[in-house]
Design a protein around this motif. Sequence first.
Motif, PDB file in Angstrom:
ATOM      1  N   TYR A 123       0.877  -1.096  -0.179  1.00  0.00           N
ATOM      2  CA  TYR A 123      -0.045  -0.040   0.002  1.00  0.00           C
ATOM      3  C   TYR A 123       0.783   1.120  -0.059  1.00  0.00           C
ATOM      4  O   TYR A 123       0.570   2.172  -0.654  1.00  0.00           O
ATOM      5  N   ARG A 124       1.727   1.336   0.932  1.00  0.00           N
ATOM      6  CA  ARG A 124       2.818   2.381   0.988  1.00  0.00           C
ATOM      7  C   ARG A 124       3.583   2.735  -0.291  1.00  0.00           C
ATOM      8  O   ARG A 124       3.757   3.934  -0.703  1.00  0.00           O
ATOM      9  N   ILE A 125       3.902   1.738  -0.962  1.00  0.00           N
ATOM     10  CA  ILE A 125       4.669   1.807  -2.198  1.00  0.00           C
ATOM     11  C   ILE A 125       3.913   2.190  -3.231  1.00  0.00           C
ATOM     12  O   ILE A 125       4.069   3.201  -3.965  1.00  0.00           O
ATOM     13  N   TYR A 126       2.571   1.624  -3.382  1.00  0.00           N
ATOM     14  CA  TYR A 126       1.597   2.309  -4.352  1.00  0.00           C
ATOM     15  C   TYR A 126       1.256   3.757  -4.202  1.00  0.00           C
ATOM     16  O   TYR A 126       1.355   4.527  -5.168  1.00  0.00           O
ATOM     17  N   ALA A 127       1.302   4.060  -2.965  1.00  0.00           N
ATOM     18  CA  ALA A 127       0.832   5.513  -2.762  1.00  0.00           C
ATOM     19  C   ALA A 127       2.065   6.539  -2.722  1.00  0.00           C
ATOM     20  O   ALA A 127       1.854   7.561  -3.308  1.00  0.00           O
ATOM     21  N   GLU A 128       3.077   5.871  -2.890  1.00  0.00           N
ATOM     22  CA  GLU A 128       4.458   6.631  -3.208  1.00  0.00           C
ATOM     23  C   GLU A 128       4.422   6.779  -4.881  1.00  0.00           C
ATOM     24  O   GLU A 128       5.495   7.413  -5.084  1.00  0.00           O
ATOM     25  N   GLY A 129       3.744   6.162  -5.652  1.00  0.00           N
ATOM     26  CA  GLY A 129       3.861   6.030  -6.842  1.00  0.00           C
ATOM     27  C   GLY A 129       4.917   4.786  -7.588  1.00  0.00           C
ATOM     28  O   GLY A 129       5.550   4.803  -8.579  1.00  0.00           O
ATOM     29  N   GLY A 130       5.001   3.885  -6.797  1.00  0.00           N
ATOM     30  CA  GLY A 130       5.945   2.615  -7.199  1.00  0.00           C
ATOM     31  C   GLY A 130       7.230   2.653  -6.604  1.00  0.00           C
ATOM     32  O   GLY A 130       7.639   3.551  -6.077  1.00  0.00           O
ATOM     33  N   LEU A 131       7.899   1.543  -6.871  1.00  0.00           N
ATOM     34  CA  LEU A 131       9.333   1.490  -6.449  1.00  0.00           C
ATOM     35  C   LEU A 131      10.120   2.475  -7.049  1.00  0.00           C
ATOM     36  O   LEU A 131      11.110   2.887  -6.371  1.00  0.00           O
ATOM     37  N   SER A 132      10.022   3.118  -8.115  1.00  0.00           N
ATOM     38  CA  SER A 132      10.904   3.822  -8.624  1.00  0.00           C
ATOM     39  C   SER A 132      10.820   5.200  -7.976  1.00  0.00           C
ATOM     40  O   SER A 132      11.873   5.907  -7.930  1.00  0.00           O
ATOM     41  N   ASN A 133       9.918   5.603  -7.300  1.00  0.00           N
ATOM     42  CA  ASN A 133       9.779   6.984  -6.560  1.00  0.00           C
ATOM     43  C   ASN A 133       9.807   6.824  -4.763  1.00  0.00           C
ATOM     44  O   ASN A 133       9.625   7.625  -4.322  1.00  0.00           O
ATOM     45  N   LEU A 134      10.250   5.258  -4.639  1.00  0.00           N
ATOM     46  CA  LEU A 134      10.552   5.070  -3.250  1.00  0.00           C
ATOM     47  C   LEU A 134      11.618   5.725  -2.664  1.00  0.00           C
ATOM     48  O   LEU A 134      12.637   5.584  -3.075  1.00  0.00           O
ATOM     49  N   ARG A 135      11.576   6.061  -1.289  1.00  0.00           N
ATOM     50  CA  ARG A 135      12.769   6.475  -0.260  1.00  0.00           C
ATOM     51  C   ARG A 135      12.583   5.098   0.643  1.00  0.00           C
ATOM     52  O   ARG A 135      11.773   5.138   1.390  1.00  0.00           O
ATOM     53  N   LEU A 136      13.443   4.280   0.271  1.00  0.00           N
ATOM     54  CA  LEU A 136      13.614   2.948   0.959  1.00  0.00           C
ATOM     55  C   LEU A 136      13.897   3.149   2.467  1.00  0.00           C
ATOM     56  O   LEU A 136      13.158   2.564   3.084  1.00  0.00           O
ATOM     57  N   MET A 137      14.812   4.153   2.993  1.00  0.00           N
ATOM     58  CA  MET A 137      15.092   4.172   4.352  1.00  0.00           C
ATOM     59  C   MET A 137      13.599   4.650   5.042  1.00  0.00           C
ATOM     60  O   MET A 137      13.473   4.320   6.119  1.00  0.00           O
ATOM     61  N   LYS A 138      13.035   5.610   4.392  1.00  0.00           N
ATOM     62  CA  LYS A 138      11.965   6.395   4.847  1.00  0.00           C
ATOM     63  C   LYS A 138      10.663   5.344   4.997  1.00  0.00           C
ATOM     64  O   LYS A 138      10.221   4.916   6.023  1.00  0.00           O
TER      65      LYS A 138
END
Length: 170
Positions: A123-138
Amino acid sequence: MAILRCTKKLLTELKTKPEDILRDFTELGCWHANLLRIDRRKCVLFTHDRTLYSFLVPGLTKPHFQNFGEVFGQNLFKNLLAEAFPQSQIELFLNDIREIHITKTNSRSVLGSMNDLSFQLKYRIYAEGGLSNLRLMKLNHGLNRIPMGAIEEVYGIDALKRLLKNQSPK
């Protein structure tokens, strides 16, 4: 010495047979790992058995699975560093994972918690716009601040801090 208890999907991806483990491992060295597919990428969720402290490693490829122990150790180090754990506590973990054994899962409770966490992750990855927009440590930071009913502490990060405080030399 550490143990990674992997799901059947992950064991298949690793192309390895699980070891038959007869010896005991320290509280620090017991982890579960599960293979997830997010945005058509292979990701692994690692969860500490006792504390449910977890972190996601996204976008794994064949070379990563061939050096799985190193991938685990490097990402554990990065996440503990990002959480601002003292160096002495990080070294406790790093010393414990020098030798890693891979076996089958053994805790339905941990797997159930991991399923809840993977739902939250997706859910959180989808809300961020996918893995390419992800801030992993956050993402991993937030993951360890999700209330977990299966542990004494409310959050995985608090349970890990308590465990490390008790493990550290006085």
